[in-house]
Scaffold this motif. Structure first.
Motif, PDB file in Angstrom:
ATOM      1  N   ALA A   6       0.844  -1.197   0.000  1.00  0.00           N
ATOM      2  CA  ALA A   6       0.000   0.000   0.000  1.00  0.00           C
ATOM      3  C   ALA A   6       0.879   1.246   0.000  1.00  0.00           C
ATOM      4  O   ALA A   6       2.002   1.238   0.507  1.00  0.00           O
ATOM      5  CB  ALA A   6      -0.926  -0.006   1.215  1.00  0.00           C
ATOM      6  N   ARG A   7       0.352   2.332  -0.556  1.00  0.00           N
ATOM      7  CA  ARG A   7       1.118   3.574  -0.680  1.00  0.00           C
ATOM      8  C   ARG A   7       0.672   4.559   0.397  1.00  0.00           C
ATOM      9  O   ARG A   7      -0.508   4.923   0.475  1.00  0.00           O
ATOM     10  CB  ARG A   7       0.923   4.162  -2.075  1.00  0.00           C
ATOM     11  CG  ARG A   7       1.908   5.275  -2.369  1.00  0.00           C
ATOM     12  CD  ARG A   7       1.849   5.696  -3.807  1.00  0.00           C
ATOM     13  NE  ARG A   7       2.849   6.730  -4.067  1.00  0.00           N
ATOM     14  CZ  ARG A   7       2.683   7.735  -4.893  1.00  0.00           C
ATOM     15  NH1 ARG A   7       1.553   7.853  -5.573  1.00  0.00           N
ATOM     16  NH2 ARG A   7       3.629   8.624  -5.084  1.00  0.00           N
ATOM     17  N   LEU A   8       1.614   5.010   1.199  1.00  0.00           N
ATOM     18  CA  LEU A   8       1.329   5.912   2.315  1.00  0.00           C
ATOM     19  C   LEU A   8       1.984   7.272   2.073  1.00  0.00           C
ATOM     20  O   LEU A   8       3.089   7.351   1.534  1.00  0.00           O
ATOM     21  CB  LEU A   8       1.871   5.331   3.626  1.00  0.00           C
ATOM     22  CG  LEU A   8       1.031   4.269   4.346  1.00  0.00           C
ATOM     23  CD1 LEU A   8       0.694   3.096   3.446  1.00  0.00           C
ATOM     24  CD2 LEU A   8       1.765   3.781   5.602  1.00  0.00           C
ATOM     25  N   LEU A   9       1.290   8.332   2.509  1.00  0.00           N
ATOM     26  CA  LEU A   9       1.845   9.682   2.473  1.00  0.00           C
ATOM     27  C   LEU A   9       2.110  10.124   3.904  1.00  0.00           C
ATOM     28  O   LEU A   9       1.220  10.047   4.756  1.00  0.00           O
ATOM     29  CB  LEU A   9       0.888  10.655   1.792  1.00  0.00           C
ATOM     30  CG  LEU A   9       1.364  12.111   1.725  1.00  0.00           C
ATOM     31  CD1 LEU A   9       2.645  12.232   0.904  1.00  0.00           C
ATOM     32  CD2 LEU A   9       0.273  13.010   1.140  1.00  0.00           C
ATOM     33  N   ILE A  10       3.325  10.611   4.158  1.00  0.00           N
ATOM     34  CA  ILE A  10       3.712  11.076   5.483  1.00  0.00           C
ATOM     35  C   ILE A  10       3.820  12.590   5.444  1.00  0.00           C
ATOM     36  O   ILE A  10       4.639  13.143   4.697  1.00  0.00           O
ATOM     37  CB  ILE A  10       5.058  10.463   5.905  1.00  0.00           C
ATOM     38  CG1 ILE A  10       4.943   8.931   5.943  1.00  0.00           C
ATOM     39  CG2 ILE A  10       5.512  11.008   7.248  1.00  0.00           C
ATOM     40  CD1 ILE A  10       6.286   8.234   5.968  1.00  0.00           C
ATOM     41  N   ALA A  11       2.997  13.282   6.214  1.00  0.00           N
ATOM     42  CA  ALA A  11       3.015  14.747   6.271  1.00  0.00           C
ATOM     43  C   ALA A  11       3.561  15.189   7.615  1.00  0.00           C
ATOM     44  O   ALA A  11       2.925  14.993   8.657  1.00  0.00           O
ATOM     45  CB  ALA A  11       1.607  15.297   6.049  1.00  0.00           C
TER      46      ALA A  11
END
Length: 345
Positions: A6-11
């Protein structure tokens, strides 16, 4: 792990935190991208596809609360799972995140075992929601699916200006009696495929399928500039497609298929009817009944497509139609002026 890859975005505005979190999720089998603040994160979410957002709260330009509020306002992003990772203390901040739609809240420094469990849980929920959306699109028209996503489900209806179309195969019962049930089912599946193409390409949605009969609405749940014109154009496309289909049937030594179509335009009540456990999108009103009567009358009038006076008026001469005079239909106290759509070509 079910959702590895799965593709995760870390902000997170802290570069070290971004690097460490990125390494942690990649060791768990996920793919990581990063954003240095909320504004950049939102831009990435709008441009690319992600399965989950790991969101810090305290960031410049746009903080985590602002991101959560923005996500709630965008239908394409509101279902994205968000796990807040923050050092901001206080129950009120946790509650605010959850109220704004966050899936979970993890305090910094993030416990790796807890992170692994929360990611797996959130992504599994997303997988199930995605499967539900696929099923909804399979068993409901795209416009109905979009209406449910935008407005939510509620039993009841609203008054709308729309056109209703009824269609069925003439002599279908007699045809069915002369061939095996398997052949009849195959014929219906082909018929549905052809008719749905003509209907959907002109902005209509099928609200009812009974055997060979179809009920279609144009102008609900999504409005159309001229639903009457869309309905008539769909009818013309349906007839043209059936002409092509009949060439194939005749070449195979099978009888041709004829259809009858009735269209009525005006105010209807459209919405969800049924129960909380099982409901359907449908419409009711005099115009619905009139469209059904018009379709049935195509046999007596020896016409393929019949329309009512309101549909004819809405066409404003854009489609040739021949007046057939007033007709007294069952269930209506007054006679109705009806028109036959002239064959194309």
């Amino acid at each position: 792990m079910a959702e590895q890859g799965a593709r995760l975005l870390i902000a997170d505005d802290n570069k070290v935190n971004r690097l460490l979190m990125g390494r942690s999720v990649e060791l768990l089998g996920y793919r990581a991208s990063v954003a240095e603040n909320g504004r950049v994160a939102l831009a990435k979410l709008r441009e690319e596809s992600f399965d989950l957002l790991l969101l810090d709260i305290e960031m410049p330009e746009m903080d985590g609360f602002g991101v959560l509020e923005a996500l709630k306002q965008e239908p394409a992003l509101r279902d994205l799972p968000v796990i807040v990772t923050s050092s901001v203390e206080g129950v009120e901040n946790i509650v605010r995140c959850i109220e704004l739609g966050a899936e979970d809240y993890l305090a910094k420094p993030v416990n790796q075992v807890l992170l692994k469990a929360r990611l797996a849980s959130s992504l599994e929920k997303k997988r199930l929601r995605d499967e539900q959306k696929i099923l909804l699109k399979r068993f409901a028209a795209s416009e109905v699916a979009q209406d449910l996503q935008d407005s939510g489900f509620a039993l009841g209806g609203r008054r709308v200006e729309a056109s209703v179309l009824f269609c069925d195969i003439r002599g279908f019962t007699a045809l069915s009696e002369k061939q095996p049930p398997e052949e009849t089912i195959e014929l219906l599946n082909i018929y549905y495929t052809l008719m749905f193409e003509a209907i959907e390409s002109n902005g209509g949605i099928v609200t009812l399928m009974i055997g060979d009969g179809l009920m279609v609405v144009f102008g609900a749940p999504q409005p159309l500039a001229n639903p009457a014109l869309n309905a008539v154009q769909a009818a013309q496309d349906m007839l043209a497609i059936m002409d092509q289909f009949n060439l194939e049937r005749e070449a195979a030594g099978k009888p041709g298929i004829r259809i009858g179509i009735g269209i009525a335009t005006g105010e209807i009540i459209a919405g969800y009817a049924g129960t909380q456990q099982r409901a359907t999108y449908t419409c009711i009103g005099d115009k619905v009944n009139l469209a059904a009567r018009l379709e049935a009358h195509t046999k007596a009038a020896s016409c393929d497509v019949l329309i009512d006076a309101d549909t004819h008026h809405a066409l404003a001469g854009s489609v040739p139609a021949n007046p057939l005079g007033p007709v007294q239909f069952k269930g209506f106290s007054q006679t109705m002026e009806i028109y036959a759509i002239a064959p194309q070509g």
